[in-house]
Design an enzyme around this catalytic site. Structure first.
Site, PDB file in Angstrom:
ATOM      1  N   GLU A 152      -0.732 -22.980  88.244  1.00 54.02           N
ATOM      2  CA  GLU A 152      -1.862 -24.086  88.362  1.00 54.02           C
ATOM      3  C   GLU A 152      -3.265 -23.633  88.133  1.00 54.02           C
ATOM      4  OE1 GLU A 152      -0.830 -25.780  92.027  1.00 54.02           O
ATOM      5  OE2 GLU A 152       1.065 -25.654  91.981  1.00 54.02           O
ATOM      6  N   ASN A 195       2.812 -21.335  85.093  1.00 54.18           N
ATOM      7  CA  ASN A 195       3.724 -22.309  85.904  1.00 54.18           C
ATOM      8  C   ASN A 195       2.803 -23.260  86.227  1.00 54.18           C
ATOM      9  OD1 ASN A 195       6.144 -22.899  87.161  1.00 54.18           O
ATOM     10  ND2 ASN A 195       5.279 -22.554  88.809  1.00 54.18           N
ATOM     11  N   HIS A 231       7.601 -31.901  89.570  1.00 46.57           N
ATOM     12  CA  HIS A 231       7.851 -32.566  91.227  1.00 46.57           C
ATOM     13  C   HIS A 231       7.696 -33.899  90.552  1.00 46.57           C
ATOM     14  CE1 HIS A 231       7.724 -29.132  93.769  1.00 46.57           C
ATOM     15  NE2 HIS A 231       6.483 -28.773  93.150  1.00 46.57           N
ATOM     16  N   GLU A 261      10.548 -26.190  89.730  1.00 46.03           N
ATOM     17  CA  GLU A 261      10.241 -26.652  91.387  1.00 46.03           C
ATOM     18  C   GLU A 261      10.875 -28.380  91.180  1.00 46.03           C
ATOM     19  OE1 GLU A 261       6.186 -26.233  92.719  1.00 46.03           O
ATOM     20  OE2 GLU A 261       5.971 -24.032  92.017  1.00 46.03           O
ATOM     21  N   ASP A 263      11.975 -31.417  92.017  1.00 50.20           N
ATOM     22  CA  ASP A 263      12.325 -32.634  93.028  1.00 50.20           C
ATOM     23  C   ASP A 263      11.833 -33.936  92.656  1.00 50.20           C
ATOM     24  OD1 ASP A 263       9.711 -32.205  93.537  1.00 50.20           O
ATOM     25  OD2 ASP A 263       9.831 -31.486  95.614  1.00 50.20           O
TER      26      ASP A 263
HETATM   27  O1  G3I Z   1       3.767 -21.268 108.866  1.00 49.70           O
HETATM   28  C1  G3I Z   1       2.772 -21.809 109.100  1.00 49.70           C
HETATM   29  C2  G3I Z   1       2.654 -22.133 110.669  1.00 49.70           C
HETATM   30  O2  G3I Z   1       2.851 -20.967 111.498  1.00 49.70           O
HETATM   31  C3  G3I Z   1       1.587 -23.010 110.826  1.00 49.70           C
HETATM   32  O3  G3I Z   1       1.800 -23.343 112.256  1.00 49.70           O
HETATM   33  C4  G3I Z   1       1.511 -24.165 110.111  1.00 49.70           C
HETATM   34  C5  G3I Z   1       0.342 -25.102 110.564  1.00 49.70           C
HETATM   35  O4  G3I Z   1      -0.083 -25.782 109.489  1.00 49.70           O
HETATM   36  O5  G3I Z   1       1.593 -23.989 108.962  1.00 49.70           O
HETATM   37  C6  G3I Z   1       2.551 -23.242 108.366  1.00 49.70           C
HETATM   38  O6  G3I Z   1       2.454 -22.864 107.234  1.00 49.70           O
HETATM   39  C7  G3I Z   1       2.564 -23.981 106.182  1.00 49.70           C
HETATM   40  C8  G3I Z   1       3.756 -23.443 105.137  1.00 49.70           C
HETATM   41  O7  G3I Z   1       3.888 -24.530 103.937  1.00 49.70           O
HETATM   42  C9  G3I Z   1       4.981 -23.390 105.763  1.00 49.70           C
HETATM   43  O8  G3I Z   1       5.560 -24.398 106.265  1.00 49.70           O
HETATM   44  C10 G3I Z   1       1.169 -24.120 105.455  1.00 49.70           C
HETATM   45  O9  G3I Z   1       0.353 -24.644 106.446  1.00 49.70           O
HETATM   46  C11 G3I Z   1       1.398 -25.025 104.333  1.00 49.70           C
HETATM   47  O10 G3I Z   1       0.375 -25.187 103.484  1.00 49.70           O
HETATM   48  C12 G3I Z   1       2.425 -24.420 103.400  1.00 49.70           C
HETATM   49  O11 G3I Z   1       2.686 -25.426 102.233  1.00 49.70           O
HETATM   50  C13 G3I Z   1       3.330 -24.996 101.118  1.00 49.70           C
HETATM   51  C14 G3I Z   1       2.435 -25.398  99.932  1.00 49.70           C
HETATM   52  O12 G3I Z   1       3.138 -24.805  98.957  1.00 49.70           O
HETATM   53  C15 G3I Z   1       1.147 -24.360 100.151  1.00 49.70           C
HETATM   54  O13 G3I Z   1       1.552 -22.820 100.139  1.00 49.70           O
HETATM   55  C16 G3I Z   1       4.637 -25.803 101.123  1.00 49.70           C
HETATM   56  O14 G3I Z   1       5.732 -25.693 102.112  1.00 49.70           O
HETATM   57  C17 G3I Z   1       5.336 -25.358  99.710  1.00 49.70           C
HETATM   58  O15 G3I Z   1       6.388 -26.180  99.669  1.00 49.70           O
HETATM   59  C18 G3I Z   1       4.324 -25.711  98.467  1.00 49.70           C
HETATM   60  O16 G3I Z   1       4.664 -25.268  97.566  1.00 49.70           O
HETATM   61  C19 G3I Z   1       4.190 -25.394  96.227  1.00 49.70           C
HETATM   62  C20 G3I Z   1       4.294 -24.309  95.266  1.00 49.70           C
HETATM   63  O17 G3I Z   1       3.756 -23.050  96.028  1.00 49.70           O
HETATM   64  C21 G3I Z   1       3.499 -24.589  94.079  1.00 49.70           C
HETATM   65  N1  G3I Z   1       3.556 -25.656  93.340  1.00 49.70           N
HETATM   66  C22 G3I Z   1       3.467 -26.949  94.293  1.00 49.70           C
HETATM   67  C23 G3I Z   1       4.318 -26.929  95.503  1.00 49.70           C
HETATM   68  C24 G3I Z   1       4.207 -28.026  96.383  1.00 49.70           C
HETATM   69  O18 G3I Z   1       2.987 -28.078  97.044  1.00 49.70           O
END
Ligand code: G3I
Length: 338
Positions: A152, A195, A231, A261, A263
């Protein structure tokens, strides 16, 4: 007469429900087409209270991505202190189950720990980037041979310049080239991907990515392919968007194409038969576009709807309870050439 995908999906599911036992799993069907199929996984893979998750992945997928476990913030929260817990567990699980791993992601503006933002000079930042890439890829070695090196980097601003809101902008405009060169040096056997999202169609963003990767090739930068995240929502039309033509122009550069990715959220109204059929149509069309350019992987962003980052849109091919949705039948049907 061509059988509509929705009808096909119903027939496929009917066959499954009747226990005919004659249908291959997704990974069996995908293997015959030379494509990996899989999804992003999280710690639920190890949750004994939710055994259907790991069972579904093991039965249907030939590739997994750690949804969050290999991001910079997860692996190197403090400078040069690497924590591989979930990532190592996921890679070990994959090896035990004969499943490949896509590494996601080495350089991304999101999920970067605070200390990286505090680096003040391009030289300091580049040293940190090179160290991160080198350490991580060396750690996994040949257990992870597919990497999203840069994720990105192109913005959605008019003209689609490189993202200005990235902590890596400070490293200089050639940071993408440098990241791929560092990655190649760390493991010359690994396939290295750029990507991004929103570039499935023929549009300004895919034009910008096309220019980026063509430039990289002209400079001898070791890029293997492009990942298109996909997405999407169920109103997306593979045909009207020019997606196949778009993927073809990247394929024609000699680059490998992967959908990384996938969905597809349901339209308003939720899981009605019509909406599920529309979602299935998009999934089937996406797989056909992927196969149309001999893509090497079709990766969905999750396993079941309940575990999706967009759970409300029920965007995956297994429902909350891991039952196969019509979209499953459409993907399988496309793999079988229906
Ligand atoms: O694990 C922590 C937890 O300990 C904490 O209490 C909580 C509070 O917010 O956060 C948790 O972490 C979160 C994590 O997902 C696991 O659920 C993060 O805040 C949250 O930002 C994170 O979001 C992920 C996001 O990328 C950012 O990294 C999404 O699950 C994930 O699906 C998303 O994936 C991205 C790809 O990497 C790149 N392309 C887009 C895609 C969708 O946004």
């Amino acid at each position: 007469m061509k059988i509509p995908t929705s009808l096909l999906a119903a027939l496929v599911l009917g066959g499954l429900a009747s226990g005919s036992g004659q249908l291959p799993t997704l990974k069996q069907a995908a293997q015959t087409r030379g494509v990996l199929i899989g999804g992003a996984v999280g710690s639920t893979l190890f949750d004994d209270l939710d055994p259907d998750y790991a069972a579904t992945v093991g039965r249907e997928f030939s590739v997994v991505v750690s949804e969050n476990g290999m991001k910079w913030k997860a692996l190197e929260g403090s400078p040069n202190e690497f924590v591989y817990g979930l990532a190592d567990a996921t890679v070990a699980w994959a090896a035990q189950h004969g499943v490949q791993v896509r590494g996601h992601t080495l350089i991304w503006h999101d999920s970067v720990p605070a200390w990286v933002y505090q680096l003040k000079t391009p030289a300091e930042l580049r040293a940190a980037m090179q160290n991160h890439i080198t350490q991580v890829m060396t750690h996994f070695g040949n257990r992870v041979l597919i990497w999203d090196v840069v994720n990105e980097a192109i913005s959605d601003a008019p003209g689609h310049p490189l993202r200005a809101n990235s902590p890596f902008a400070l490293a200089g405009p050639d940071y993408i080239d440098a990241a791929f060169r560092w990655a190649h040096a760390a493991n010359p056997a690994a396939k290295l991907y750029y990507n991004d999202y929103g570039a499935e169609a023929l549009n300004g963003k895919s034009d910008a990515i096309y220019a980026l990767v063509r430039g990289m090739q002209s400079r001898g930068v070791p890029i293997s392919g492009v990942g298109f995240q996909a997405h999407l929502d169920a109103n997306f039309s593979v045909k009207d968007s020019g997606m196949l033509e778009n993927l073809k122009r990247f394929h024609d550069l000699g680059l490998d194409v992967q959908l990384t990715e996938v969905d597809v959220t349901l339209p308003a109204g939720g899981a009605t038969p019509a909406n599920l059929a529309r979602q299935a149509q998009v999934y089937g069309d996406l797989m056909n576009a992927c196969l149309g350019v001999k893509c090497s992987a079709f990766v969905m962003w999750g396993v079941n709807d309940a575990g999706s980052w967009r759970a409300g849109g029920k965007p995956l091919i297994f429902d909350d309870d891991y039952a196969r949705k019509p979209a499953y039948g459409a993907v399988l049907g496309a793999l079988q050439g229906h």
